[in-house]
Structures are given as structure tokens and as C-alpha cells.
Design an enzyme around this catalytic site. Structure first.
Site, PDB file in Angstrom:
ATOM      1  CB  CYS A   1      -0.940  -0.011   1.208  1.00 50.24           C
ATOM      2  SG  CYS A   1      -2.173  -1.311   1.081  1.00 50.24           S
TER       3      CYS A   1
HETATM    4  N1  LIG Z   1      -2.832  -6.292   1.557  1.00 51.33           N
HETATM    5  C1  LIG Z   1      -3.319  -5.223   2.103  1.00 51.33           C
HETATM    6  O1  LIG Z   1      -3.030  -4.900   3.237  1.00 51.33           O
HETATM    7  C2  LIG Z   1      -4.304  -4.334   1.373  1.00 51.33           C
HETATM    8  C3  LIG Z   1      -5.042  -3.419   2.106  1.00 51.33           C
HETATM    9  C4  LIG Z   1      -5.964  -2.622   1.461  1.00 51.33           C
HETATM   10  C5  LIG Z   1      -6.092  -2.720   0.085  1.00 51.33           C
HETATM   11  N2  LIG Z   1      -5.336  -3.612  -0.627  1.00 51.33           N
HETATM   12  C6  LIG Z   1      -5.550  -3.676  -2.067  1.00 51.33           C
HETATM   13  O2  LIG Z   1      -6.332  -4.817  -2.371  1.00 51.33           O
HETATM   14  C7  LIG Z   1      -5.941  -5.369  -3.632  1.00 51.33           C
HETATM   15  C8  LIG Z   1      -5.543  -6.825  -3.465  1.00 51.33           C
HETATM   16  O3  LIG Z   1      -4.408  -6.868  -2.619  1.00 51.33           O
HETATM   17  P1  LIG Z   1      -3.953  -8.193  -1.860  1.00 51.33           P
HETATM   18  O4  LIG Z   1      -3.002  -7.760  -0.820  1.00 51.33           O
HETATM   19  O5  LIG Z   1      -5.132  -9.007  -1.501  1.00 51.33           O
HETATM   20  O6  LIG Z   1      -3.149  -8.935  -3.042  1.00 51.33           O
HETATM   21  P2  LIG Z   1      -2.574 -10.421  -3.012  1.00 51.33           P
HETATM   22  O7  LIG Z   1      -1.428 -10.435  -3.938  1.00 51.33           O
HETATM   23  O8  LIG Z   1      -2.418 -10.911  -1.614  1.00 51.33           O
HETATM   24  O9  LIG Z   1      -3.763 -11.281  -3.657  1.00 51.33           O
HETATM   25  C9  LIG Z   1      -4.234 -11.100  -4.936  1.00 51.33           C
HETATM   26  C10 LIG Z   1      -4.749 -12.438  -5.441  1.00 51.33           C
HETATM   27  O10 LIG Z   1      -5.371 -12.194  -6.710  1.00 51.33           O
HETATM   28  C11 LIG Z   1      -5.085 -13.309  -7.523  1.00 51.33           C
HETATM   29  N3  LIG Z   1      -5.313 -12.918  -8.914  1.00 51.33           N
HETATM   30  C12 LIG Z   1      -4.539 -12.176  -9.732  1.00 51.33           C
HETATM   31  N4  LIG Z   1      -5.143 -12.027 -10.921  1.00 51.33           N
HETATM   32  C13 LIG Z   1      -6.313 -12.688 -10.864  1.00 51.33           C
HETATM   33  C14 LIG Z   1      -7.380 -12.895 -11.766  1.00 51.33           C
HETATM   34  N5  LIG Z   1      -7.373 -12.395 -13.001  1.00 51.33           N
HETATM   35  N6  LIG Z   1      -8.422 -13.651 -11.361  1.00 51.33           N
HETATM   36  C15 LIG Z   1      -8.446 -14.172 -10.126  1.00 51.33           C
HETATM   37  N7  LIG Z   1      -7.469 -14.001  -9.211  1.00 51.33           N
HETATM   38  C16 LIG Z   1      -6.417 -13.257  -9.582  1.00 51.33           C
HETATM   39  C17 LIG Z   1      -3.673 -13.681  -7.187  1.00 51.33           C
HETATM   40  O11 LIG Z   1      -3.393 -15.023  -7.546  1.00 51.33           O
HETATM   41  C18 LIG Z   1      -3.661 -13.462  -5.666  1.00 51.33           C
HETATM   42  O12 LIG Z   1      -3.990 -14.661  -4.968  1.00 51.33           O
HETATM   43  C19 LIG Z   1      -4.846  -4.461  -4.155  1.00 51.33           C
HETATM   44  O13 LIG Z   1      -5.418  -3.470  -4.953  1.00 51.33           O
HETATM   45  C20 LIG Z   1      -4.292  -3.847  -2.891  1.00 51.33           C
HETATM   46  O14 LIG Z   1      -3.690  -2.594  -3.128  1.00 51.33           O
HETATM   47  C21 LIG Z   1      -4.457  -4.434   0.002  1.00 51.33           C
END
Ligand SMILES: NC(=O)c1ccc[n+]([C@@H]2O[C@H](COP(=O)([O-])OP(=O)(O)OC[C@H]3O[C@@H](n4cnc5c(N)ncnc54)[C@H](O)[C@@H]3O)[C@@H](O)[C@H]2O)c1
Length: 396
Positions: A253
Site C-alpha cells: 500500500c
Molecule cells: N494487503 C493489504 O493490506 C491491502 C489493504 C488494502 C487494500 N489492498 C488492495 O487490495 C488489492 C488486493 O491486494 P492483496 O493484498 O489481496 O493482493 P494479493 O497479492 O495478496 O492477492 C491477490 C490475489 O489475486 C489473484 N489474482 C490475480 N489475478 C487474478 C485474476 N485475473 N483472477 C483471479 N485471481 C487473480 C492472485 O493469484 C492473488 O492470490 C490491491 O489493490 C491492494 O492494493 C491491500
């Protein structure tokens, strides 16, 4: 409701479990087949979601992980929770959001509420998701995720949730869905406001962290303790919020989201000068840490054994994305030190294993997990602490 969550990472799995706990029937869709198979065995990959909880939902058939995109059809709600990283050129990379949108376009023929939780710049829901889906009239809302991994006080249930819809019907449906597992749901006037609020929150943190990081350097040069000054300033009951200095910023983030804001700012011709400067200050912290370590260790680390304690980007999580520990280790090696690292949560990283916390010439504490004992850290001859948690140690 029948709910499909696209992406079963930190965000997607957290929402899947929240929705399953509220009695919805949840499909967790992910393209990572290995992850899907682990999840279906009841093995959670994130802190805060216990295997027992996941197993219970699987057994009760409230949750199923899958890579079969045909199962998206018939969902009442589809949540997009996929990565939004930066490209090599440090520009927004919406390829995962576009791929998720494409999945919906190809597989979902009955109208659904489509919610984007992935963090992105204002306009993403409208222009990059809704505009790309044709043929079926869906409802669209933005509800940016604010989860803070490892935070035991604030989670999905009690963190207020923002909702901005493309239409009033989308807002009504999104409120109905989120209020089933979130205590407070706040409606804003458009998806753009919700999207911008999320990236501004993280920009606020990025800029304030950079400010205290710069201040820590000023305080050290003045021969006073920056942390003591910040604690003293924080006694003011109004108009001040305490941030702590550290070795830089990591995770998905803080190092990334402000650049999404800078990108749209540039598109509309406004220079995002604070974001640029904050990035520079935070990215320069590993070099500052190594410079201080070299000075503190007697002018050189050449030939010395150095253990870097904690390589994840924050305490009590195993996430090493964008961690400043990587640059610190590389710079120490360039300076001739023999560097090992100790992080029982991370275990294996960059093809290296976590080493024991033995007696070294130097210990550099980048992240202090609760399971790491300060007494063990203190076995090393010289300690540089970036976390303010090792009493009596040199540091920032
Ligand atoms: N991790 C955090 O603390 C946090 C907090 C707030 C917001 N976010 C936001 O949330 C979003 C997701 O982040 P995250 O940390 O969960 O990411 P992550 O990398 O942990 O998980 C993302 C998942 O999406 C999957 N993926 C990718 N492309 C795909 C597709 N086409 N179809 C299905 N699955 C697919 C990946 O295999 C992975 O398992 C981002 O935009 C991030 O900025 C994250």
C-alpha cells in the site's frame, strides 16, 4: 446472497470469510491453482484467518475456493480483489483489474452487483471496469479495502466501510451486502470519492512517515533523540498525530498507492510534489540506515558478521513485498559485511533461509516481531535498531 470474490489474497480471503460468516454462499475465485487447493484443504495463508475457521466454512458449504470461472455465473455479488501494483516504469498497472473484468464479461450473463475493492485511482470503476463490460446491465460500486494485516484492533467488521455507486440501486445493494458483516457503512456521492479517499489515506501516511524519517535524521545530527521529541510532541492533546520513523516503507500500500494519486494528478495537470518528495525520502532510508550502522560499528563493516533481524515490512506479518530490508542487506553486502538474516515468520526469502539469531558483530533490527526476543538480539556486539523497541540500542 451468492457471492463470488475474484482474488483470494490478503483482501479477497478476508472478505470471503467475512461474507461466509454472515451466512452468504461464497465462491473464492483465484487463478493460482496451488492456492485454491490449499484453501480447499482448510489451509489459510494469511494471519488473522485461522485454519479452523476456514475448515468450518468449507464443511458447512458456505465457502469454496475455485479456479473454474464458469462458477462466477449466477452470483448476486462479485467482488474484485486483485493486485494493483506498479509497472517497471513505476506507473499504475491495471492489468489484473482488466483481467478480472474480462472474466466477468466472458462468464457472467445474469445481472450482478460488481464491486471493486482493489485500490486504484479515481475513475477506475467507471472507466476501467464498467465501461469494459457490455451486453449485460450490472450494478457497479466501489468499496476500497482498508484492511491492515496483523492489526488485532481494527478488522473487516469494525473498520468503517466506504461505498460509492454508479447508480442509486448499486448503492442500495452494496449497503445491503456490506452491512451484513461490517458495523458501519458510509455512503459517499460517487465511486470516484470512495476511490480517492482510499488513496488519500495512504498518501497521508506516506507523507507523514517521510516527514518523521527526515526529522529523525535532523534530530540525530542535532544530538537529540528523535523518538523522545516525537513522544513529547504527542503529549499535545490536539493538532498533532504521532508517526514513527523507520527504515523505509514496504508492503502493497504505502509505497504504491500514492503513485496512483500522482498518476491521475499528472493526467489533470497538477504536480503531486509532496508524493514525489516523500517517495524520495522513504526510498533513501535504507542508505541512511547503512551509513549509520557503518559509523556505529566503528567506521567499517568489512569482514564483519551482520545479522538483519526481521525482513518483512512490518511487525508480526510475513509479507516481504517492497520491504526495505532488501536494500539494507544489499548495501551491507556491498560494504563488505557477511550478512545473514533472522525472521521466523518469513522462513525462506530471495532463495535464502532465515538463520539462527546467534552472536554477531552487528545486529540491525529492521522489523521486530513479538516472537523475536530482545535478549537474543542483544547478544551481538553492536545493535542498530530501526524500530525503537530494543532498550539502550543505537538507532533511529
Ligand atoms: N494487503 C493489504 O493490506 C491491502 C489493504 C488494502 C487494500 N489492498 C488492495 O487490495 C488489492 C488486493 O491486494 P492483496 O493484498 O489481496 O493482493 P494479493 O497479492 O495478496 O492477492 C491477490 C490475489 O489475486 C489473484 N489474482 C490475480 N489475478 C487474478 C485474476 N485475473 N483472477 C483471479 N485471481 C487473480 C492472485 O493469484 C492473488 O492470490 C490491491 O489493490 C491492494 O492494493 C491491500
Amino acid at each position: 446472497m451468492r457471492v463470488a470474490i475474484i482474488g483470494q489474497g490478503y483482501v479477497g480471503l478476508t472478505i470471503a470469510v467475512g461474507a461466509a460468516g454472515a451466512g452468504h454462499k461464497v465462491i473464492g475465485f483465484d487463478i493460482n491453482a496451488g492456492l485454491v487447493s490449499e484453501l480447499n484443504k482448510g489451509e489459510s495463508h494469511i494471519e488473522g484467518i485461522a485454519n479452523a475457521e476456514l475448515s468450518r466454512f468449507l464443511k458447512n458449504q458456505c465457502y469454496l475456493a475455485t479456479s473454474d470461472s464458469s462458477l462466477l455465473e449466477g452470483s448476486d455479488v462479485i467482488v474484485i480483489a486483485v493486485p494493483t501494483p506498479l509497472t517497471k516504469e513505476r506507473q499504475p498497472d491495471l492489468s489484473y483489474v482488466h483481467a478480472a473484468t474480462e472474466l466477468i464479461q466472458r462468464n457472467v450473463m445474469s445481472p450482478a452487483l460488481i464491486v471493486n475493492e482493489s485500490t486504484s485511482y479515481p475513475g477506475t470503476l467507471r472507466k476501467e471496469i464498467a465501461a469494459r463490460i457490455t451486453g449485460v446491465i450490472h450494478l457497479y460500486a466501489s468499496s476500497p479495502e482498508r484492511v491492515d494485516p496483523g492489526n488485532t484492533q481494527w478488522g473487516t467488521k469494525n473498520t468503517p466501510r466506504l461505498i460509492g455507486g454508479l447508480t442509486p440501486e448499486a448503492v442500495i445493494k452494496a449497503k445491503e451486502f456490506y452491512s451484513s458483516f461490517c458495523d458501519t457503512v458510509i455512503e459517499v456521492s460517487s465511486p470516484e470519492v470512495a476511490e480517492a479517499a482510499k488513496i488519500f489515506e495512504n498518501t497521508f501516511r506516506q507523507v507523514n512517515i517521510a516527514l518523521v524519517n527526515e526529522f529523525a535524521q535532523i534530530a540525530d545530527a542535532l544530538g537529540i533523540s528523535g523518538r523522545e521529541v516525537l513522544d513529547a510532541a504527542a503529549t499535545k492533546p490536539y493538532g498533532f498525530m504521532e508517526f514513527n520513523p523507520g527504515p523505509g516503507v514496504g508492503g502493497h500500500c504505502i509505497p504504491v498507492d500514492p503513485t496512483y494519486l500522482a498518476y491521475v494528478a499528472n493526467e489533470v495537470g497538477v504536480p503531486a510534489t509532496f508524493i514525489k518528495r516523500a517517495n524520495e525520502v522513504n526510498l533513501a532510508m535504507p542508505a541512511y540506515v547503512v551509513k549509520r550502522v557503518i559509523t556505529g560499528a566503528g567506521g567499517s563493516v568489512k569482514g564483519k558478521s551482520v545479522v538483519v533481524v526481521g525482513v518483512s515490512y512490518k511487525a508480526n506479518v510475513a509479507d516481504t513485498r517492497e520491504t526495505p530490508a532488501a536494500s539494507i542487506i544489499d548495501l551491507l553486502r556491498e560494504a563488505g559485511a557477511t550478512v545473514t538474516w533472522h525472521d521466523p515468520l518469513v522462513g525462506t526469502w530471495r532463495d535464502e533461509e532465515s538463520s539462527d539469531l546467534g552472536v554477531c558483530d552487528v545486529a540491525v533490527v529492521v522489523t521486530k516481531h513479538d516472537v523475536v526476543s530482545a535478549t537474543d538480539v542483544k547478544k551481538s556486539a553492536y545493535i542498530f535498531d530501526c524500530t525503537g523497541s530494543i532498550a539502550g540500542a543505537d538507532g533511529i
